[in-house]
Write a protein that holds these residues in place. Structure first.
Motif, short mmCIF file in Angstrom:
data_model
loop_
_atom_site.label_atom_id
_atom_site.label_comp_id
_atom_site.label_asym_id
_atom_site.label_seq_id
_atom_site.Cartn_x
_atom_site.Cartn_y
_atom_site.Cartn_z
N MET A 1 0.78 -1.26 -0.02
CA MET A 1 0.00 0.06 -0.15
C MET A 1 0.98 1.28 0.03
O MET A 1 1.69 1.39 0.79
CB MET A 1 -0.90 -0.01 1.21
CG MET A 1 -1.68 -1.32 1.35
SD MET A 1 -3.04 -1.46 0.09
CE MET A 1 -3.57 -2.97 0.63
N THR A 2 0.67 2.21 -1.02
CA THR A 2 1.56 3.26 -1.22
C THR A 2 0.76 4.48 -0.84
O THR A 2 1.63 5.47 -0.67
CB THR A 2 2.25 3.35 -2.21
OG1 THR A 2 1.27 3.30 -3.42
CG2 THR A 2 3.19 2.01 -2.58
N VAL A 6 -5.22 4.43 5.25
CA VAL A 6 -4.77 3.20 5.97
C VAL A 6 -5.67 2.18 6.35
O VAL A 6 -6.74 2.46 6.96
CB VAL A 6 -3.63 3.57 6.75
CG1 VAL A 6 -3.09 2.41 7.57
CG2 VAL A 6 -2.51 4.58 6.38
N GLU A 66 -5.88 -5.79 2.63
CA GLU A 66 -5.95 -4.33 2.69
C GLU A 66 -5.66 -3.99 4.06
O GLU A 66 -5.51 -2.60 4.11
CB GLU A 66 -7.24 -3.99 2.25
CG GLU A 66 -7.48 -4.04 0.90
CD GLU A 66 -7.86 -5.51 0.39
OE1 GLU A 66 -7.89 -5.99 -0.94
OE2 GLU A 66 -7.93 -6.30 1.33
N GLU A 68 -3.82 -3.02 7.12
CA GLU A 68 -2.17 -2.68 7.17
C GLU A 68 -1.92 -2.24 8.83
O GLU A 68 -0.83 -2.69 9.20
CB GLU A 68 -2.20 -1.33 6.51
CG GLU A 68 -2.16 -1.30 5.21
CD GLU A 68 -1.97 -0.15 4.37
OE1 GLU A 68 -0.74 0.47 4.22
OE2 GLU A 68 -2.91 0.63 3.76
N ILE A 69 -2.83 -1.89 9.63
CA ILE A 69 -2.56 -1.59 10.97
C ILE A 69 -3.54 -2.62 11.80
O ILE A 69 -5.12 -2.48 11.44
CB ILE A 69 -2.75 -0.15 11.51
CG1 ILE A 69 -1.61 0.51 10.77
CG2 ILE A 69 -2.58 -0.13 12.99
CD1 ILE A 69 -1.94 2.12 10.94
N LYS A 91 1.48 -7.20 9.36
CA LYS A 91 0.81 -6.07 9.73
C LYS A 91 1.41 -5.13 10.91
O LYS A 91 2.06 -5.87 11.83
CB LYS A 91 -0.77 -6.51 10.55
CG LYS A 91 -1.43 -7.57 9.55
CD LYS A 91 -1.78 -7.11 8.18
CE LYS A 91 -2.74 -7.96 7.41
NZ LYS A 91 -2.85 -7.90 6.25
N HIS A 92 1.33 -3.86 10.63
CA HIS A 92 1.81 -3.00 11.89
C HIS A 92 0.79 -3.13 13.12
O HIS A 92 -0.43 -3.63 12.84
CB HIS A 92 1.87 -1.59 11.27
CG HIS A 92 2.35 -1.41 10.25
ND1 HIS A 92 4.03 -1.20 9.91
CD2 HIS A 92 1.98 -1.28 8.67
CE1 HIS A 92 4.32 -1.03 9.09
NE2 HIS A 92 3.20 -1.15 8.07
N LEU A 118 8.23 -3.15 10.34
CA LEU A 118 6.90 -2.96 10.78
C LEU A 118 6.98 -1.89 11.79
O LEU A 118 7.90 -1.99 12.68
CB LEU A 118 6.07 -4.14 10.98
CG LEU A 118 6.10 -5.10 9.97
CD1 LEU A 118 5.31 -6.46 10.45
CD2 LEU A 118 4.90 -4.50 8.99
N ALA A 307 -0.79 5.89 11.49
CA ALA A 307 -1.34 5.63 9.72
C ALA A 307 -0.56 6.84 8.85
O ALA A 307 -0.20 6.55 7.98
CB ALA A 307 -2.94 5.76 9.76
N LEU A 310 2.90 6.18 8.66
CA LEU A 310 3.14 5.05 7.37
C LEU A 310 3.27 5.74 5.99
O LEU A 310 4.18 5.15 5.37
CB LEU A 310 2.18 4.00 7.44
CG LEU A 310 2.13 3.15 8.64
CD1 LEU A 310 1.02 2.24 8.49
CD2 LEU A 310 3.35 2.23 8.65
N ARG A 311 2.45 6.63 5.90
CA ARG A 311 2.34 7.20 4.32
C ARG A 311 3.56 7.99 4.31
O ARG A 311 4.04 8.45 3.11
CB ARG A 311 1.22 7.54 4.02
CG ARG A 311 -0.10 6.66 4.18
CD ARG A 311 0.13 6.14 2.95
NE ARG A 311 -1.30 5.17 2.59
CZ ARG A 311 -1.31 3.82 2.99
NH1 ARG A 311 -0.12 3.44 3.39
NH2 ARG A 311 -2.34 3.00 2.93
#
Length: 367
Positions: A1-2, A6, A66, A68-69, A91-92, A118, A307, A310-311
């Protein structure tokens, strides 16, 4: 995922999950995709209430690409196990407090996360709220001069009067120190950095307690941990502190006061996100209010900060490293009370940048 919001999944659909679901559902930078629980029907009920698309057991939720956290809202005894399972699934992890029951388990979580590339985050995130963030700005601005000492108190009759299943709060990993202490200790470590040494005492008022509400009202249960803890803390590069954590008082009291060379600052209850914030300088006869600026969006602000990190590739504030120092601090307080010794802490804690006053959880920043 970029890019974009999130994906988040909650594991644990108990009492605290409603606060997380309410807040996270209003943050456009995260999408709550699933709820898991040992009681799958309870998970499905929570998902339906908040419009979450999926619900099931832990394994099924961890298998959703999908996500991520993983927000780990299980009881403290399950924190480490669920966190490790989420990390193994790629996963985070953001968990409720404490990070784990023992520092060795917390260190294992952080090591697993680092090896996998992570992130780990942990409650409490109340220190990101407007009240405590405004207090941090006031301290940094020198409103009370150089901080010298801190008095922190949280006391009351205990949660068995209102919680329908309070037994775990009086078992290993619970008690006032591990249940309420993280709010106070995290706020202080975020303000002043790591604690270098501790001296503590502890007591237990009653060997049994009685559930006061819900379907188990009137049921007795055993108390396994101290219910009154008093600690003296020395911060490595800051003031000293006196801290009391108690489930044994008929008089509720929640306070943090920071005394400095130019006055005293009264902080809001660190289990809340808002004010009031007050100061009384030398020569003044009464408290006066200071402005409070920031967000009061509630539990989940730490998840959102993580979140966004992360991005953007930036750091996040309610970090696993901060939670690990607080866990080691609570464990050292416990050991000090048992051994009647002054004990050092070897671990550090990361610096926690103050949030911008205009940090907005309900603004979409991730595209």
């Amino acid at each position: 995922m970029t890019g974009g919001p999130v994906g988040v999944a909650l594991v644990g659909a108990g009492v605290i999950s409603t606060q997380y679901l309410t807040a996270l559902s209003n943050f456009p930078d995260v999408r709550v995709l699933a709820v898991a629980d040992l009681d799958v029907e309870r998970a499905r009920a929570a998902a339906e209430t908040y419009g979450v698309p999926a619900a099931g057991d832990v394994a099924s939720v961890l298998a959703i690409p999908e996500v991520e956290i993983v927000v780990n809202l299980t009881i403290p005894a399950a924190h480490a196990e669920v966190a490790s399972a989420a990390l193994r699934a790629g996963k985070h992890v953001y968990g409720e407090k404490p990070l784990a029951l023992a520092p060795a388990d917390g260190a294992k979580i952080l090591a697993e996360a680092q090896a996998a590339g992570l992130l780990v985050g942990s409650a409490p995130d109340t220190f990101l709220g407007a009240g405590l963030q405004s207090a941090a700005r006031a301290v940094s601005a020198g409103v009370i001069g150089e901080p010298v000492s801190v008095t922190a108190v949280t006391q009351g009759p205990g949660p068995e009067s209102w919680h329908p299943s309070p037994e775990f709060l009086f078992q290993y990993g619970g008690g006032p120190l591990f249940d309420i202490g993280p709010y106070y200790l995290t706020a202080l470590v975020a303000l002043f950095g790591p604690v270098s040494r501790v001296s503590a005492t502890a007591r237990q008022a009653r060997a049994e307690r009685v559930i006061g509400s819900g379907p188990k009202a009137g049921t007795s249960f055993a108390v396994e941990v101290p219910t009154h803890v008093h600690a003296l803390l020395d911060f490595a590069d800051g003031p000293s502190a006196s801290a009391t954590f108690s489930f044994d008082s008929s008089v509720p009291r929640r306070m943090i006061e920071i005394t400095g060379t130019e006055g005293t600052l009264s902080l809001p209850d660190p289990n809340t996100f808002d004010g009031p914030l007050r100061v009384q300088a030398f020569g003044e006869q009464a408290w006066r209010d200071l402005p409070v600026a920031g967000s009061t969006a509630g539990r989940g602000m730490g998840v959102l900060d993580m979140a966004r990190a992360l991005r953007t590739g930036t750091g996040h504030r309610a970090s696993g490293e901060l939670a690990q120092h607080v866990l080691e601090l609570m464990s050292t307080i416990t050991e000090s009370a048992q051994s009647h010794a002054v004990l050092p802490l070897e671990s550090g804690a990361p610096a926690v940048p103050v949030l911008p006053a205009d940090w907005n959880p309900v603004a979409a920043t991730l595209t």
